[in-house]
Each structure stands twice: as C-alpha cells, then as structure tokens.
Design a protein around this motif. Structure first.
Motif, PDB file in Angstrom:
ATOM      1  N   GLY A 613      -2.021   3.850  -6.779  1.00 10.14           N
ATOM      2  CA  GLY A 613      -0.946   4.736  -6.323  1.00 10.14           C
ATOM      3  C   GLY A 613       0.005   4.015  -5.363  1.00 10.14           C
ATOM      4  O   GLY A 613      -0.420   3.145  -4.598  1.00 10.14           O
ATOM      5  N   PHE A 614       1.264   4.369  -5.418  1.00 14.44           N
ATOM      6  CA  PHE A 614       2.269   3.781  -4.520  1.00 14.44           C
ATOM      7  C   PHE A 614       2.863   4.903  -3.683  1.00 14.44           C
ATOM      8  O   PHE A 614       3.293   5.934  -4.229  1.00 14.44           O
ATOM      9  CB  PHE A 614       3.353   3.089  -5.357  1.00 14.44           C
ATOM     10  N   ILE A 615       2.833   4.683  -2.388  1.00 18.79           N
ATOM     11  CA  ILE A 615       3.341   5.732  -1.509  1.00 18.79           C
ATOM     12  C   ILE A 615       4.861   5.592  -1.429  1.00 18.79           C
ATOM     13  O   ILE A 615       5.384   4.618  -0.890  1.00 18.79           O
ATOM     14  CB  ILE A 615       2.733   5.617  -0.092  1.00 18.79           C
ATOM     15  N   THR A 616       5.548   6.561  -2.030  1.00 17.93           N
ATOM     16  CA  THR A 616       7.021   6.491  -2.012  1.00 17.93           C
ATOM     17  C   THR A 616       7.546   7.125  -0.735  1.00 17.93           C
ATOM     18  O   THR A 616       6.808   7.803  -0.011  1.00 17.93           O
ATOM     19  CB  THR A 616       7.605   7.234  -3.231  1.00 17.93           C
ATOM     20  N   ARG A 617       8.821   6.894  -0.532  1.00 19.74           N
ATOM     21  CA  ARG A 617       9.406   7.551   0.628  1.00 19.74           C
ATOM     22  C   ARG A 617       9.845   8.950   0.231  1.00 19.74           C
ATOM     23  O   ARG A 617      10.779   9.124  -0.533  1.00 19.74           O
ATOM     24  CB  ARG A 617      10.636   6.769   1.114  1.00 19.74           C
ATOM     25  N   GLY A 618       9.094   9.915   0.656  1.00 17.96           N
ATOM     26  CA  GLY A 618       9.454  11.311   0.469  1.00 17.96           C
ATOM     27  C   GLY A 618       9.220  11.871  -0.922  1.00 17.96           C
ATOM     28  O   GLY A 618       9.501  13.021  -1.206  1.00 17.96           O
ATOM     29  N   GLN A 619       8.682  11.098  -1.806  1.00 18.75           N
ATOM     30  CA  GLN A 619       8.475  11.648  -3.160  1.00 18.75           C
ATOM     31  C   GLN A 619       7.011  11.586  -3.580  1.00 18.75           C
ATOM     32  O   GLN A 619       6.697  11.546  -4.767  1.00 18.75           O
ATOM     33  CB  GLN A 619       9.350  10.899  -4.159  1.00 18.75           C
ATOM     34  N   GLY A 620       6.153  11.553  -2.547  1.00 13.97           N
ATOM     35  CA  GLY A 620       4.722  11.586  -2.846  1.00 13.97           C
ATOM     36  C   GLY A 620       4.215  10.256  -3.387  1.00 13.97           C
ATOM     37  O   GLY A 620       4.723   9.188  -3.060  1.00 13.97           O
TER      38      GLY A 620
END
Ligand code: MN
Length: 733
Positions: A613-620
């Motif tokens: 998983g990649f932690i996006t900025r503001g998009q989960g």
C-alpha cells in the motif's frame, strides 16, 4: 500274386485286431481296406508291392500301439486324399466326419516339407506339427506312417534316404519321445542313423554282433539270478533283458567321446512288478546283489518324466566287471513307457494313478491321464484334442524359416516379426501365393510373403488394433511417435479434451501453469506438446493423463483449504494482538481500520496478487502489486517510508478492475475472437481498445472485471491460445 500279398497283409491286420482289440467292428475295417485298395489300385511302392500294403502296415502299427477303431480305419485311408481322387466328403459319407478329419489332418502334415533347417527352427517345426494336428490321433498315425516308410527306406534313392532320415531324426523321433512312445522312438532313431551315418551305424552293429554270444550269455545269467532271488523272496516279477538300441550307444560314444570299448553298459534289464512297493523292494535286492554305480540311481516313480515315463532306474556292476542298467516298474508304468499316450486307449482303468509330474508345460498329458481314469475309452478319445499350442500359430517365410506368432496373428504381425523395416514399408501380403487383406488370420503352415515398397506410407494407427503381438504394436508405436509428431499433437489434444469433458473437468485448467508443470513433471514428459504427442501415438493413455490432472487439481484444492484454515488461526491471533481485522474493498491495512482504499491504475492488482500500500496525500491508501514498476522505482528513490503493509482479506468484493495489454498479429476477426473468449469466460469487459501498429501488429488494451488472480490467469491462458496472439501483459505499461 500281388493280390495274395495284399490279402495276406490284411489277414495279419485282422488277426492282430482280434488279439489286441476284439471290440473293433471288423466289417468297417474291411470296408476301409477295400476302399483304400480300390483307390490306390495300380499304384506301387518303390519295393514293387501294391501301394495298399503300406496302408495295411501303417494300420498294423496303430493296432500295436493300441489305438481305437477310428484310428485303424483312418490309418488304412491315410494316403487316399493325397494320392487318389477321393475327398474328405467321400470318406465322411462312408466312415463319418471324424475319420475324414483325421485323414485330412494326416494329409496336411504330409504336405509340409522339413528339409534343410537350422537347429533352432526344429523345435518350432515340431511344435507346428503338433499344432497342425487338432486330434492327437493324427500325429500317432503320422508316426505309424513314417515308421513303415523308414522300414522300407532301402528302396529309395540315397538322396531321399538321407532327407527322410534327417527329418525323422529331428522331427518325428523327438515327437514320439515327447508323447512317450519309446519303442517307436527307438526304431525311428536306429533306422535313421543307418542312413545319416552309415559307417557309425555299421561300426556299432558289427561290434554288437561280435559280442553277441558273450552278451547273450551274460544277460541270460543275470536274468536268471535276479529271477531266482526275487522268487525266493516272494516277489512276483518278470525280468527282461535287451541290448541297448544302436542310436543310444552311438549318442553316448559321441557325447562322451568314448570308443566303443569305453561304452560299458551295452545291455539293460527290466524288472516288471505288480505294485509300487515292490519296485523299491526289488531295488533293495538288486543293490544287495550288485554294486551300484554312484550317481546313476534315478527315481522316476516318485517324480515322473514330463512325458509320463515312470521307473526306478539304477546302474550296477556285475560279474566280470560288466556294467548294466536296471529299470524297475509296474505293468501300468511299463505300458506307458512303451506306448506313451497311446497306451491309454487300450488299458483304461489303472491301478495306482499314473501321474505325469508337475511340469506345467505338459499339463495336458496329466489332464489326459486324469480324464482317462474317469471316463471309458470311447469318451476318452474325444477328449484327446490337442490344446497344447492353441495360443500359437506357426507360419513360414518364403525362404522356409518358421515364424512363431500368437494365435490369430495377421500379416502385419508377421512383417514386424521379420524386421521393423519390413513392417514399416509393408503395402500388402500374399499367403500361399494369394493376396490377402491385412487382417487375414494366419493359419498353421501358411507361407507368408510381405509386399513392401520404398514409398509405402508407413503403418497406420489402425494396424495397432489388427496386431496380436506386442512386439508389432511396440514397433508401430515407435514409428508413429517418430514420424507423425504434428499429427500426434493434434490428435492427442483432441483425445485429451474429450477425456477432460468426460471427466467433467474444464479445459481452462490447461492454463493453470503451476498445475500443468506439476502434471508434466509427474507424467515424465517435457512439455505440453510432448504430452499431447504421447497421447496421440499411444505412448500414454488420455485417461491416465486426465487422472493425473484430476489428482493434482484435487490436491491443489485441498492445499487451498488448508491455507484458509491457517489464515483463520493467524487472523484470530492478529485480532488478539489488536491488529486490523476490518477490510475495505477486500484489503486489510496494517494498523488501520476503515481507511480509504483505492487500486492503482498502473498495475491494477486483483486478489491473489502480492500487494503493497502507498499512503497518498489525502486520498487514502493506493494498493499496488508488489512487482509494480512504480513501486520498485520508488524504493530506489528512498520513499519507502510511505509504503505500508497491506493484504487481501479472506472475503473480497468479487469484482476488481484490471487491464491487459495484448500484442497480436493483426488479422481479420481478431478483436471479435478476443471478445468471444472473454464472453465465454463470463469476464465483464469495461473497455476494449484496439489499434494497429506500423509493424503489422495490433495492440489491444482490455479492461475487465475479475474476482481474483486465478480467474484472470484462466482468461490470459485462453487468450494466448488464439491465433496470432504474441504476448499478453498486465497493466497499462
Ligand atoms: Mn503313407
């Protein structure tokens, strides 16, 4: 004059019948004699006597052997089919089908020529002769015929004498031996030897003649001494003596490389008693009177020879150091020893049962002997069918070599029996000079000629069904394997698909590479094509292959179940340790429940793919495949702190969008074919884009919804089988 000789001969025959077998219908025998006499009228033997005298003499030998009425009648008629205008039907009308069949059987044997064979062929020839005679009486009459011909051999040319004598020595004497007819065997051997090695024969007979007086005196004395000793001890016995037959002395000389003086035991004695116990009593007395020669005692009473012969035998040293052999046996054993199988027509009920030993090879003799004890002589004759070689057939090459094949064999078996090259170039066959179909069932004595051609198409698969010999089938299979690979693959694939359908297994499994690799390894083939080819040429059955697939599929399913069970345990453990259990879109995120989940567009993961998983900025959390180029690149760029461990939950949503890139040779109907495959596998297509490339290929991008990785693999595999498809990759690239 001639008539008188004939009439005299017949009278002797009639007298002997009355003496040996008074139950015989003499009127019928007389009728057979008269028919033979009329049929052979004008024909003469080389000796100058009317031909029918030979028939009478052959019949007399049969009477002496103790054969039944039909045999005597058939013996009288044994040459009429071969040498006169009479037919099987003529004989059948007057004397019944059985007599006619026997005469025809003898005629068939008469027509076989046995000259100039290799030694190794002899056993086959003897077997063939036995096999050709469906009724053992045919053989016995043939032996009587040959015996009389050997008795009158002096009238033939030297070339004929040598030919017939060799044949007699190598074919007929061994058959007589095998059937236990010792007397016939001895006479055949001695008479043959006279022409095969006249000097050796003369040397022995002259030597015996010169010693005759001394031997006679010696035999008379020993006979008397034994008789006296036995009667003093209350044993009822008949003692006989004889000089051994010429050929047995001859063989001993040559086998042991002895001079005549070195052959000590020239005479033999026989003691015939009433019961088995007396056999051993007599043996005790003999060994008490004379010194036994060590190693020469043999107990054929306890273990009879394969041909039924029974006696207790010993060799002792008598007065003046003369060595001699003594055979001790009962009257029943004596008859069997003299007349073998023929003895059982004459003397039906036995004392202690005669056993033929344990040799399975001659089980039929034992069966005959057993049958004989229960039925009367008449019925017994009907049981005497030769079933010894029922499973074999013997045929000739045009050069006269015998080829031994399984019963029912066809010319294809024969061709491959000669050489695989003959079989592979076979285009037809002639039997006894006539063209026959490939499935013609070969008969004993057939002369088979295989027609070959350099441009022959080679064996066909059908031949395997026509063949009876495994050797031929193996050779055909080898050829098909080598020469017909493409055809084998296609055919094998068809057979495999058919078998999968029957087994209720989807052909889609063929796209599960792990499964296929496992099966291929376990089936010991190197590739899927090899597997199809092997099925195609018959090296492996489609049933076996499909069974393997079924087993592996079942095993995989079981492993999956086990995996789930382990997962459940882990899940429970995780729950206790406070790890996340709540999935979003079928994905569990480390340390977080209920976070926003989306699937990356670059690699479009589906359940079953290893993911991160990649932690996006503001998009989960954005979920990527673990082998996604973007993920791998980002690791190098040192952004790993934004990656997080995610995993698929047990339960997923059932519909994940993913993209395939298909590179294919551009052709008509390509897109339609792709759409058809997707449709047939119930894949929901979200978009499909095709465009032509300058190099003549086409690139097709398909976005579709699948439940998981195995469904996706199935689809990819099926698409790969489409004509023109070169490469299929996942993702938008
Ligand atoms: Mn004859």
């Amino acid at each position: 004059m001639a008539e008188e000789i004939v009439e005299q001969g017949y009278r002797k025959l009639a007298d002997e019948i009355l003496e040996h077998n008074p139950g015989v219908d003499l009127a019928r025998v007389r009728a057979a004699f008269e028919l033979a006499d009329r049929a052979h009228a004008g024909q003469k033997r080389k000796a100058g006597t009317p031909y029918v005298t030979h028939c009478i003499e052959a019949a007399r030998i049969c009477v002496e052997m103790g054969l039944d009425e039909d045999s005597v009648v058939a013996a009288l008629l044994h040459d009429v089919i071969e040498d006169t205008a009479l037919t099987h039907d003529d004989i059948a009308k007057e004397f019944g089908a059985e007599v006619a069949d026997i005469v025809e059987g003898v005629t068939k044997l008469t027509r076989v020529r046995f000259t100039n064979r290799e030694d190794e062929q002899m056993e086959n020839l003897r077997k063939m002769l036995m096999a050709m005679a469906k009724d053992i009486r045919v053989i016995l009459i043939k032996l009587a015929d040959r015996l009389h011909n050997m008795r009158t051999m002096e009238y033939m040319t030297p070339a004929k004498q040598l030919e017939k004598s060799t044949e007699t020595m190598e074919i007929y004497a061994p058959i007589a031996h095998r059937l236990g007819l010792q007397r016939v065997k001895w006479e055949l051997e001695d008479r043959s030897l006279r022409y095969i090695d006249p000097e050796g024969y003369r040397e022995i007979t002259e030597y015996l003649e010169s010693k005759k007086e001394r031997l006679d005196a010696f035999m008379a004395m020993v006979e008397m001494r034994i008789t006296k000793r036995l009667s003093e001890n209350g044993i009822n016995a008949t003692v006989q003596s004889r000089i051994k037959h010429t050929y047995s002395i001859y063989r001993k000389m040559y086998a042991q490389n002895l001079s005549l003086d070195g052959v000590f035991d020239l005479c033999a004695f026989r003691v015939i008693v009433d019961n088995i116990a007396d056999c051993y009593n007599v043996l005790g007395h003999i060994h008490d009177m004379y010194r036994p020669v060590p190693g020469r005692f043999k107990d054929y009473v306890a273990s009879p020879k394969p041909n039924g012969y029974q006696s207790v035998q010993t060799t002792v040293i008598g007065e003046e150091g003369i060595m001699f052999e003594v055979q001790i046996r009962t009257w029943e054993m004596h008859r069997t020893a003299e007349y073998g199988i023929a003895a059982h027509w004459k003397y039906k009920s036995g004392e202690a049962g005669v056993r033929a030993g344990d040799e399975e090879k001659f089980a039929w003799i034992r069966q005959l002997l057993e049958a004989q004890q229960e039925s009367d002589a008449g019925e017994f004759v009907h049981d005497l069918k030769m079933d010894m070689f029922d499973d074999e057939v013997f045929v000739f090459t045009p050069q006269g070599d015998v080829v031994n094949l399984p019963a029912g064999a066809c010319p294809i078996d024969f061709a491959y029996g000669i050489h695989s090259a003959v079989g592979n170039s076979m285009i037809g066959a002639k039997v006894n000079g006539r063209i026959v179909p490939f499935d013609y069932a070969l008969q004993n004595g057939d002369i088979v000629d295989i027609l070959t051609s350099k441009s022959a198409p080679g064996p066909s698969r059908d031949w395997m069904n026509l063949c009876k010999s495994n050797a031929a089938r193996t050779k055909i299979r080898q050829w098909l394997k080598k020469e017909r690979r493409e055809e084998n693959i296609l055919r094998g694939r068809e057979m495999f698909e058919g078998e999968m359908r029957r087994a209720g297994l989807s052909m889609a499994y063929i796209n599960d590479e792990e499964l296929v690799q496992t099966c291929i390894r376990k089936l010991a083939v190197t590739s899927l094509d090899d597997m199809y080819a092997a099925i195609g040429y018959g090296g492996i059955t489609s049933t076996r292959v499909v069974n393997r697939f079924r087993d592996e599929i079942a095993r995989a399913a079981k492993q999956n179940t086990q995996k789930t069970a382990i997962d459940k345990i882990n899940e429970a453990a995780e729950r206790r340790s406070g790890k996340p259990v709540k999935a979003v879109n079928g994905v569990l995120v480390e340390g977080m429940d209920n976070c926003l989940i989306k699937f990356s567009r670059c690699c479009t993961p589906v359940p079953g793919d290893p993911v991160v998983g990649f932690i996006t900025r503001g998009q989960g959390i954005s979920v990527h495949r673990a082998d996604c180029p973007n993920y791998l690149n980002s690791l190098r760029e040192d952004r790993e702190n934004r990656w997080i461990h995610v995993d698929w939950a047990d339960t997923t949503t059932g519909a994940y969008s993913t993209t395939l890139r298909i590179l294919a040779h551009d052709r008509n109907g390509l897109v339609l074919d792709i759409a058809t495959v997707l449709n047939s596998l119930s894949a929901k297509v979200l978009s499909l884009n095709a465009r032509g490339l300058p190099d003549g290929n086409a690139l097709i991008l398909v976005t579709l919804e699948v439940p998981d990785l195995s469904a996706l693999r199935l689809i990819m595999g099926r698409l790969r089988t489409l004509g023109g498809v070169r490469q299929i990759e996942r993702g938008n690239g």
